[in-house]
Design a protein around this motif. Structure first.
Motif, PDB file in Angstrom:
ATOM      1  N   ARG A 213       0.860  -1.195   0.000  1.00 41.08           N
ATOM      2  CA  ARG A 213       0.000   0.000   0.000  1.00 41.08           C
ATOM      3  C   ARG A 213       0.889   1.237   0.000  1.00 41.08           C
ATOM      4  NH1 ARG A 213      -2.589   3.381   3.927  1.00 41.08           N
ATOM      5  NH2 ARG A 213      -4.647   4.111   3.201  1.00 41.08           N
ATOM      6  N   PRO A 214       1.133   1.806  -1.192  1.00 49.24           N
ATOM      7  CA  PRO A 214       2.043   2.950  -1.269  1.00 49.24           C
ATOM      8  C   PRO A 214       1.418   4.205  -0.669  1.00 49.24           C
ATOM      9  CG  PRO A 214       1.053   2.534  -3.411  1.00 49.24           C
ATOM     10  CD  PRO A 214       0.609   1.417  -2.512  1.00 49.24           C
ATOM     11  N   GLY A 215       1.539   4.358   0.635  1.00 48.48           N
ATOM     12  CA  GLY A 215       0.960   5.514   1.302  1.00 48.48           C
ATOM     13  C   GLY A 215       1.523   6.825   0.797  1.00 48.48           C
ATOM     14  N   VAL A 216       2.819   6.817   0.408  1.00 52.13           N
ATOM     15  CA  VAL A 216       3.425   8.049  -0.083  1.00 52.13           C
ATOM     16  C   VAL A 216       2.768   8.494  -1.383  1.00 52.13           C
ATOM     17  CG1 VAL A 216       5.233   6.821  -1.345  1.00 52.13           C
ATOM     18  CG2 VAL A 216       5.629   9.175  -0.577  1.00 52.13           C
ATOM     19  N   LEU A 217       2.268   7.551  -2.178  1.00 52.31           N
ATOM     20  CA  LEU A 217       1.570   7.910  -3.409  1.00 52.31           C
ATOM     21  C   LEU A 217       0.271   8.646  -3.094  1.00 52.31           C
ATOM     22  CD1 LEU A 217       1.248   7.706  -6.504  1.00 52.31           C
ATOM     23  CD2 LEU A 217       0.185   5.472  -6.155  1.00 52.31           C
ATOM     24  N   GLU A 218      -0.444   8.174  -2.103  1.00 52.23           N
ATOM     25  CA  GLU A 218      -1.707   8.812  -1.739  1.00 52.23           C
ATOM     26  C   GLU A 218      -1.487  10.162  -1.061  1.00 52.23           C
ATOM     27  OE1 GLU A 218      -3.639   5.991   0.703  1.00 52.23           O
ATOM     28  OE2 GLU A 218      -3.915   4.501  -0.886  1.00 52.23           O
ATOM     29  N   GLU A 219      -0.392  10.280  -0.305  1.00 49.70           N
ATOM     30  CA  GLU A 219      -0.192  11.479   0.496  1.00 49.70           C
ATOM     31  C   GLU A 219       0.608  12.559  -0.230  1.00 49.70           C
ATOM     32  OE1 GLU A 219       1.716   9.931   3.905  1.00 49.70           O
ATOM     33  OE2 GLU A 219       0.007   8.699   4.529  1.00 49.70           O
ATOM     34  N   LEU A 220       1.640  12.153  -1.004  1.00 50.74           N
ATOM     35  CA  LEU A 220       2.554  13.129  -1.598  1.00 50.74           C
ATOM     36  C   LEU A 220       2.537  13.147  -3.116  1.00 50.74           C
ATOM     37  CD1 LEU A 220       5.626  12.619   0.770  1.00 50.74           C
ATOM     38  CD2 LEU A 220       3.777  14.292   0.958  1.00 50.74           C
ATOM     39  N   GLY A 221       1.888  12.180  -3.758  1.00 54.09           N
ATOM     40  CA  GLY A 221       1.812  12.193  -5.207  1.00 54.09           C
ATOM     41  C   GLY A 221       2.787  11.250  -5.878  1.00 54.09           C
TER      42      GLY A 221
END
Length: 344
Positions: A213-221
């Motif tokens: 679950r790439p949280g950085v993708l959801e949060e930072l783009g």
């Protein structure tokens, strides 16, 4: 519903081939000449010419004279050659259709057989192309549902790893720290080893959860997620350079997730199978769209068949209508390119 429609298409195509021209008034005029009428017209013309010659200047005596036999044999040869030419021309579209059917791949959509030839062949090719359009659409829709379900499952597992396993290992690590503070001198080294093993397991759990679950993708783009992804693989022994500039055109969440997953799978394949020391992740604007490039200096594609990872990348590309290509990199290695939007 799709299976029943395919069966109707096949019966319709078979009927066209076996029965010749049917009532076509409902579908409008067709400029193609029926294969049946081509062969019938040629045979009829040959028989008419033969009958006219026999009734006119050509006669057959008993016993047959050499000149008469020569005329009959030449006429027969001409008729056979004409029949062979008509059949070769008439059946050529069916041969092309056979080659198109044998090379069709739903993971590489867009290729269609040319509609040409006699009426039956043209109708059969049109039916095949229509069926292929429907199959590709159904495959893309099915892949979309499967990948959406896969992403939801990834999120669930990542959350459980982080919330359950991760918290449990954190608690164990804290308990080990308290034990280490109270342990006798002779046991402190063993407790320290247990602490290091627990800390390594916790780091691995967090790494797996980030991959799921790439949280950085959801949060930072997307740009930050790709830079973070390059850093993760660099930390595990593969030197990964990244070039992800700002100012890229806006993308949907689905497109960003596909770009991230393709980059992730490309680097995973590089680390596992390519025997590469260096890799590169590049995201750039091109022809009004966005292109992702994952390049390595490994052993290249060779003759190896595409595995589940590459098929997964192709299915993800189909999900957003993107174009995925795999080719050899300059100087050796592999280039994985994914183009989203723009001119192709």
């Amino acid at each position: 519903m799709g299976v029943a429609t395919d069966m109707r298409d096949r019966r319709r195509a078979a009927k066209l081939v076996t029965e010749g021209p049917c009532d076509r008034g409902e579908e409008g005029e067709n400029t193609h000449v029926s294969l049946f009428w081509r062969i019938f017209s040629l045979n009829a013309a040959g028989l008419v010419v033969a009958a006219a010659l026999l009734l006119g200047p050509v006669t057959v005596s008993t016993p047959i004279r050499q000149a008469e036999a020569l005329v009959v044999l030449v006429g027969l040869a001409l008729l056979l050659v004409a029949n062979a030419l008509v059949l070769r021309v008439g059946l050529a579209p069916l041969k092309r259709l056979g080659r198109a059917m044998s090379t069709a791949d739903l993971l590489r959509p867009g290729a269609r057989a040319d509609v040409a030839g006699p009426a039956e062949a043209a109708e059969l090719i049109t039916t095949y192309n229509t069926m292929l359009d429907r199959l590709e659409a159904e495959r893309a829709a099915g892949a979309g549902r499967a990948l959406s379900a896969q992403e939801r499952e990834r999120h669930r597992i990542a959350r459980e790893l982080h919330d359950e396993v991760g918290q449990t290992l954190t608690a164990v690590l804290l308990q080990l720290k308290r034990v280490a503070d109270r342990a006798p001198e002779g046991l402190r080294e063993e407790v320290a080893q247990a602490q290091e093993a627990t800390r390594a397991g916790l780091d691995e759990i967090r790494f797996i959860a980030r991959r799921l679950r790439p949280g950085v993708l959801e949060e930072l783009g997307l740009a930050s997620a790709l830079r973070s992804l390059a850093g993760e693989f660099s930390a595990h022994g593969l030197t990964v350079r990244h070039h992800v500039p700002g100012g890229l055109p806006p993308l949907t969440e689905e497109s960003e997730l596909v770009l991230y997953r393709v980059a992730q799978e490309g680097l995973t394949n590089t680390a596992r199978h390519a025997a590469a020391a260096h890799a590169e992740v590049r995201l750039q604007q091109i022809d009004g769209g966005v292109e992702l490039l994952v390049r390595d200096n490994g052993r290249g594609l060779g003759e190896a068949t595409e595995g589940a990872g590459i098929r997964g990348m192709r299915e993800r590309a189909l999900l957003i209508g993107a174009e995925l290509t795999l080719a050899g990199a300059p100087g050796g290695g592999t280039d994985v390119r994914l183009r989203v939007g723009g001119r192709r």
